[in-house]
Design a protein around this motif. Structure first.
Motif, mmCIF file in Angstrom:
data_model
loop_
_atom_site.group_PDB
_atom_site.id
_atom_site.type_symbol
_atom_site.label_atom_id
_atom_site.label_comp_id
_atom_site.label_asym_id
_atom_site.label_seq_id
_atom_site.Cartn_x
_atom_site.Cartn_y
_atom_site.Cartn_z
ATOM 1 N N LEU A 38 49.492 46.055 60.027
ATOM 2 C CA LEU A 38 48.917 44.697 60.117
ATOM 3 C C LEU A 38 49.497 43.643 60.878
ATOM 4 C CD1 LEU A 38 48.062 44.276 56.296
ATOM 5 C CD2 LEU A 38 46.418 44.613 58.342
ATOM 6 N N GLU A 39 50.820 43.788 61.053
ATOM 7 C CA GLU A 39 51.961 43.158 61.900
ATOM 8 C C GLU A 39 51.476 43.536 63.282
ATOM 9 O OE1 GLU A 39 55.744 42.351 63.959
ATOM 10 O OE2 GLU A 39 54.683 44.193 63.907
ATOM 11 N N PHE A 40 51.184 44.755 63.796
ATOM 12 C CA PHE A 40 50.629 44.825 65.148
ATOM 13 C C PHE A 40 49.453 44.073 65.596
ATOM 14 C CE2 PHE A 40 47.524 46.931 67.672
ATOM 15 C CZ PHE A 40 48.122 47.223 68.936
ATOM 16 N N PHE A 41 48.479 43.711 64.638
ATOM 17 C CA PHE A 41 47.199 43.045 64.612
ATOM 18 C C PHE A 41 47.796 41.437 64.958
ATOM 19 C CE2 PHE A 41 45.206 46.779 63.257
ATOM 20 C CZ PHE A 41 44.292 46.859 64.099
ATOM 21 N N LEU A 42 48.648 41.075 64.136
ATOM 22 C CA LEU A 42 49.160 39.633 64.037
ATOM 23 C C LEU A 42 49.749 39.434 65.468
ATOM 24 C CD1 LEU A 42 50.370 39.218 60.512
ATOM 25 C CD2 LEU A 42 48.466 38.427 61.559
ATOM 26 N N ALA A 43 50.635 40.334 66.076
ATOM 27 C CA ALA A 43 51.270 40.340 67.313
ATOM 28 C C ALA A 43 50.319 40.340 68.303
ATOM 29 C CB ALA A 43 52.367 41.371 67.373
ATOM 30 N N LEU A 44 49.251 41.103 68.046
ATOM 31 C CA LEU A 44 48.175 40.938 69.079
ATOM 32 C C LEU A 44 47.777 39.763 69.351
ATOM 33 C CD1 LEU A 44 46.900 43.353 70.999
ATOM 34 C CD2 LEU A 44 45.131 43.524 69.287
ATOM 35 N N VAL A 45 47.318 39.055 68.184
ATOM 36 C CA VAL A 45 46.805 37.940 68.352
ATOM 37 C C VAL A 45 47.647 36.863 68.888
ATOM 38 C CG1 VAL A 45 45.965 35.789 66.715
ATOM 39 C CG2 VAL A 45 45.374 38.044 66.275
ATOM 40 N N ASP A 46 49.039 36.791 68.314
ATOM 41 C CA ASP A 46 50.040 35.806 68.949
ATOM 42 C C ASP A 46 50.371 36.064 70.589
ATOM 43 O OD1 ASP A 46 49.943 34.995 66.273
ATOM 44 O OD2 ASP A 46 51.874 35.296 66.010
ATOM 45 N N CYS A 47 50.690 37.208 70.630
ATOM 46 C CA CYS A 47 50.936 37.510 72.266
ATOM 47 C C CYS A 47 49.709 37.125 73.240
ATOM 48 C CB CYS A 47 51.154 38.959 72.309
ATOM 49 S SG CYS A 47 53.057 39.579 71.657
ATOM 50 N N THR A 48 48.657 37.699 72.591
ATOM 51 C CA THR A 48 47.343 37.154 73.533
ATOM 52 C C THR A 48 47.153 35.761 73.802
ATOM 53 O OG1 THR A 48 46.547 39.407 72.782
ATOM 54 C CG2 THR A 48 44.778 37.694 74.061
ATOM 55 N N SER A 49 47.460 35.007 72.452
ATOM 56 C CA SER A 49 47.375 33.542 72.727
ATOM 57 C C SER A 49 48.006 32.813 73.793
ATOM 58 C CB SER A 49 47.967 32.977 71.176
ATOM 59 O OG SER A 49 49.455 32.966 71.314
ATOM 60 N N SER A 50 49.141 33.406 74.505
ATOM 61 C CA SER A 50 49.627 32.931 75.344
ATOM 62 C C SER A 50 48.839 33.021 76.767
ATOM 63 C CB SER A 50 50.914 33.823 75.913
ATOM 64 O OG SER A 50 51.960 33.638 74.814
ATOM 65 N N VAL A 51 47.927 33.717 77.061
ATOM 66 C CA VAL A 51 46.929 33.867 78.106
ATOM 67 C C VAL A 51 45.663 33.295 77.930
ATOM 68 C CG1 VAL A 51 48.430 35.591 79.172
ATOM 69 C CG2 VAL A 51 46.588 36.119 77.440
ATOM 70 N N ALA A 52 45.490 33.266 76.530
ATOM 71 C CA ALA A 52 44.075 32.548 76.002
ATOM 72 C C ALA A 52 43.882 31.249 75.539
ATOM 73 C CB ALA A 52 43.606 33.567 75.029
ATOM 74 N N PHE A 53 45.100 31.023 74.885
ATOM 75 C CA PHE A 53 45.168 29.481 74.282
ATOM 76 C C PHE A 53 45.428 28.469 75.357
ATOM 77 C CE2 PHE A 53 45.808 30.364 69.511
ATOM 78 C CZ PHE A 53 44.701 31.363 69.558
ATOM 79 N N PHE A 54 46.333 28.735 76.038
ATOM 80 C CA PHE A 54 46.870 27.667 77.238
ATOM 81 C C PHE A 54 45.370 27.122 78.178
ATOM 82 C CE2 PHE A 54 51.263 28.594 76.231
ATOM 83 C CZ PHE A 54 51.801 27.439 75.918
ATOM 84 N N PRO A 55 45.020 28.182 78.689
ATOM 85 C CA PRO A 55 43.741 27.764 79.649
ATOM 86 C C PRO A 55 42.708 26.845 78.902
ATOM 87 C CG PRO A 55 44.197 30.065 79.905
ATOM 88 C CD PRO A 55 45.196 29.606 78.734
ATOM 89 N N SER A 89 60.288 44.725 66.111
ATOM 90 C CA SER A 89 60.613 44.337 67.235
ATOM 91 C C SER A 89 59.616 45.226 68.371
ATOM 92 C CB SER A 89 62.021 44.327 67.965
ATOM 93 O OG SER A 89 62.724 43.310 67.024
ATOM 94 N N VAL A 90 59.646 46.571 67.818
ATOM 95 C CA VAL A 90 58.967 47.642 68.833
ATOM 96 C C VAL A 90 57.465 47.223 68.747
ATOM 97 C CG1 VAL A 90 58.122 50.019 68.835
ATOM 98 C CG2 VAL A 90 60.614 49.291 68.632
ATOM 99 N N VAL A 91 56.953 47.084 67.506
ATOM 100 C CA VAL A 91 55.677 46.732 67.265
ATOM 101 C C VAL A 91 55.245 45.572 68.163
ATOM 102 C CG1 VAL A 91 53.778 46.207 65.501
ATOM 103 C CG2 VAL A 91 55.560 47.820 64.819
ATOM 104 N N ILE A 92 55.777 44.445 68.144
ATOM 105 C CA ILE A 92 55.632 43.307 68.904
ATOM 106 C C ILE A 92 55.368 43.786 70.259
ATOM 107 C CG2 ILE A 92 56.306 40.962 69.672
ATOM 108 C CD1 ILE A 92 57.473 40.616 66.740
ATOM 109 N N GLN A 93 56.438 44.476 71.047
ATOM 110 C CA GLN A 93 56.309 44.708 72.378
ATOM 111 C C GLN A 93 54.911 45.547 72.766
ATOM 112 O OE1 GLN A 93 58.117 43.092 74.153
ATOM 113 N NE2 GLN A 93 58.993 42.372 72.448
ATOM 114 N N LEU A 94 54.548 46.563 71.535
ATOM 115 C CA LEU A 94 53.466 47.257 71.757
ATOM 116 C C LEU A 94 52.300 46.365 72.200
ATOM 117 C CD1 LEU A 94 54.233 50.256 69.505
ATOM 118 C CD2 LEU A 94 54.269 50.498 72.119
ATOM 119 N N ALA A 95 52.241 45.431 71.060
ATOM 120 C CA ALA A 95 51.167 44.485 71.023
ATOM 121 C C ALA A 95 50.830 43.681 72.460
ATOM 122 C CB ALA A 95 51.334 43.290 69.980
ATOM 123 N N ASN A 96 51.962 43.686 73.408
ATOM 124 C CA ASN A 96 51.700 43.170 74.538
ATOM 125 C C ASN A 96 50.569 43.622 75.217
ATOM 126 O OD1 ASN A 96 53.519 40.861 74.945
ATOM 127 N ND2 ASN A 96 55.057 42.228 74.630
#
Length: 480
Positions: A118-135, A52-59
């Protein structure tokens, strides 16, 4: 908005669906694999807290992307950013399949360093998808938005099914003897995970395959002519079909180049300005009014035509989007075990599975029953909040919630988890459709606010669960 079964349309729908699977499948996959991971890693059941902490850092990913898009829009290439994200996600999944169990001694304790990094990089991808994929999805006609949402829902469903086949949920209550200091032996039921049917490596290879397919789908969406023909925006160009043209003029289009900065202007701003500084508001005036006989607004959004919304409605939609994502991605996942385990392992498993299945199923139903009526999705939001409140109450009362020892308890539990997913998903999709009708800038807002809501909900629940310890877990074998 109607679903069409034309060959080209089906291909684009399918590609966008597979592309959407890559948005959150990596992080969802790690969560459903947790029962097996915690049996083999030194953190044991403290591992979810670390994740959970790693995912929040990936924001930091979506925050950085948003800031660059606002202040330095000319240096960003949307397609290259998305492709880079998919490559990072695929590479991280591949590396996880070989190094997920590698540990490092840190401050005198062993930690799953490879998994967390590696989970940080996966979270970085998934979190960023919210602002990159939708547009990017906003480049396509409105009818394709639901296909992306179905794919996003499948990003949770598919790894759950694979984990189910692997045996990640295969828990049995074993009668284990315990001998105390006075040599008195007692017996107690403890949950024990059975050996998986296939190794963790194969599970992560499955995630790698799905990320790879998502990347291939994204590439095809940008290269196939049948996909380009379904786009409403192409290469920063706003293309509008003039419905007042005569048949002989029907092949002509009006194009106005848009500035990427406009993507972050409030969708309620009715005075858009193009890159040349010339107001393009006249392109919307006289063409934004909805016809009485229009087909649920589909005719109102032909090749990029937008309908602006009022400031009050914009604020209301932002509030609902934040609230719904905080609930669905932060609050409810954190309390699900507390709310369900008092009723036994099987109701818990069934609640989790049907809750995940409800997401893509609701999106599919929305193909045929779409709605952007404010009153309608306000009602579904209210119903979702009611059932979410019930689940939160069960979690607070754990390990002795309502109807614990009654046959109706598990039934109400499972039904309520299904309904909360249905109502929240339908509301989110209705709101996303309204933002979609504001063009790319609307989808930027929707994606950014969705991620912000998810982050806020996760942080609040992390504090309540792991810092304040307000919830008490039930004995998983109490009702077995």
């Amino acid at each position: 908005m109607k679903f069409t079964c034309e060959k080209n349309s089906v291909i684009v729908h399918s590609l966008l669906c597979v592309f959407g699977i890559g948005s959150w499948i990596a992080i969802n996959g790690i969560w459903v694999e947790l029962p097996i991971l915690v049996q083999n890693l030194p953190e044991k059941w403290d591992l979810p807290s670390y994740l959970s902490v790693v995912i929040q850092l990936a924001n930091i990913g979506p925050i950085t992307y948003t800031l660059i898009s606002v202040f330095l829009p000319n240096i960003l290439n949307e397609k290259k950013v998305i492709l880079t994200l998919l490559i990072i996600g695929s590479s991280a999944c591949m590396l996880l399949s070989f190094f997920w169990d590698k540990v490092t001694l840190i401050a005198g304790r062993q930690h799953s360093s490879a998994l967390l990094i590696l989970e940080f990089f996966l979270a970085l991808v998934d979190c960023t998808s919210s602002v990159a994929f939708f547009p990017f999805v906003a480049n396509f006609q409105e009818k394709y938005l639901i296909s992306y949402f179905i794919g996003e829902g499948l990003s949770g469903l598919l790894p759950s099914f694979v984990a189910l086949g692997q045996g990640a949920k295969n828990v049995e209550c074993m009668n284990i003897s315990i001998t105390d200091v006075e040599n008195i032996t007692t017996y107690k039921l403890y949950p024990q995970l059975m050996p998986p049917h296939f190794p963790v490596r194969d599970f992560f290879l499955f995630l790698f395959t799905m990320m790879l397919l998502s990347g291939i789908s994204f590439t095809l969406l940008n290269t196939l002519s049948i996909c380009k023909n379904e786009m409403v925006i192409n290469e920063k160009t706003f293309i509008r079909k003039d419905t007042t043209m005569t048949p002989s003029q029907s092949q002509q289009t009006t194009t106005v180049e848009l500035n990427d900065r406009d993507a972050f202007v409030s969708p309620c701003d009715c005075s858009e300005v193009g890159a040349s500084g010339e107001s393009v508001d006249h392109l919307y005036r006289g063409s934004n009014d909805r016809s009485e006989n229009s087909d649920d607004g589909n005719n109102d959004l032909v090749y990029g035509r937008t309908r602006h919304i009022s400031l009050s409605l914009f604020i209301y939609l932002i509030f609902l989007t934040t609230l719904l994502n905080a609930l669905s991605n932060g609050v409810l996942p954190a309390i699900q075990s507390y709310a369900c385990l008092p009723y036994g392992n099987y109701p818990y498993f069934l609640s989790v599975l049907l809750n995940i299945m409800a997401n893509p199923v609701t999106c599919f139903v929305a193909f045929f029953l779409p709605s952007t009526n404010v009153i309608a999705f306000s009602i579904t939001t209210l119903l979702g909040l009611i059932f979410a409140s019930y689940e939160l109450t069960l979690a607070v009362l754990s390990p002795n919630p309502f109807f614990k020892n009654e046959s109706s308890g598990p039934v109400i539990l499972v039904i309520s988890w299904c309904l909360v997913a249905i109502f929240i998903t339908y509301s989110k999709l209705s709101i996303a459709t309204i933002f979609r009708r504001q063009g790319r800038k609307g989808m930027y807002w929707y994606g950014a606010v969705s991620q912000a809501g998810s982050a806020v909900g996760s942080i609040i629940m992390f504090i309540l669960v792991n810092v304040l310890h307000l919830f008490t877990s039930a004995d998983a074998c109490a009702n077995n």
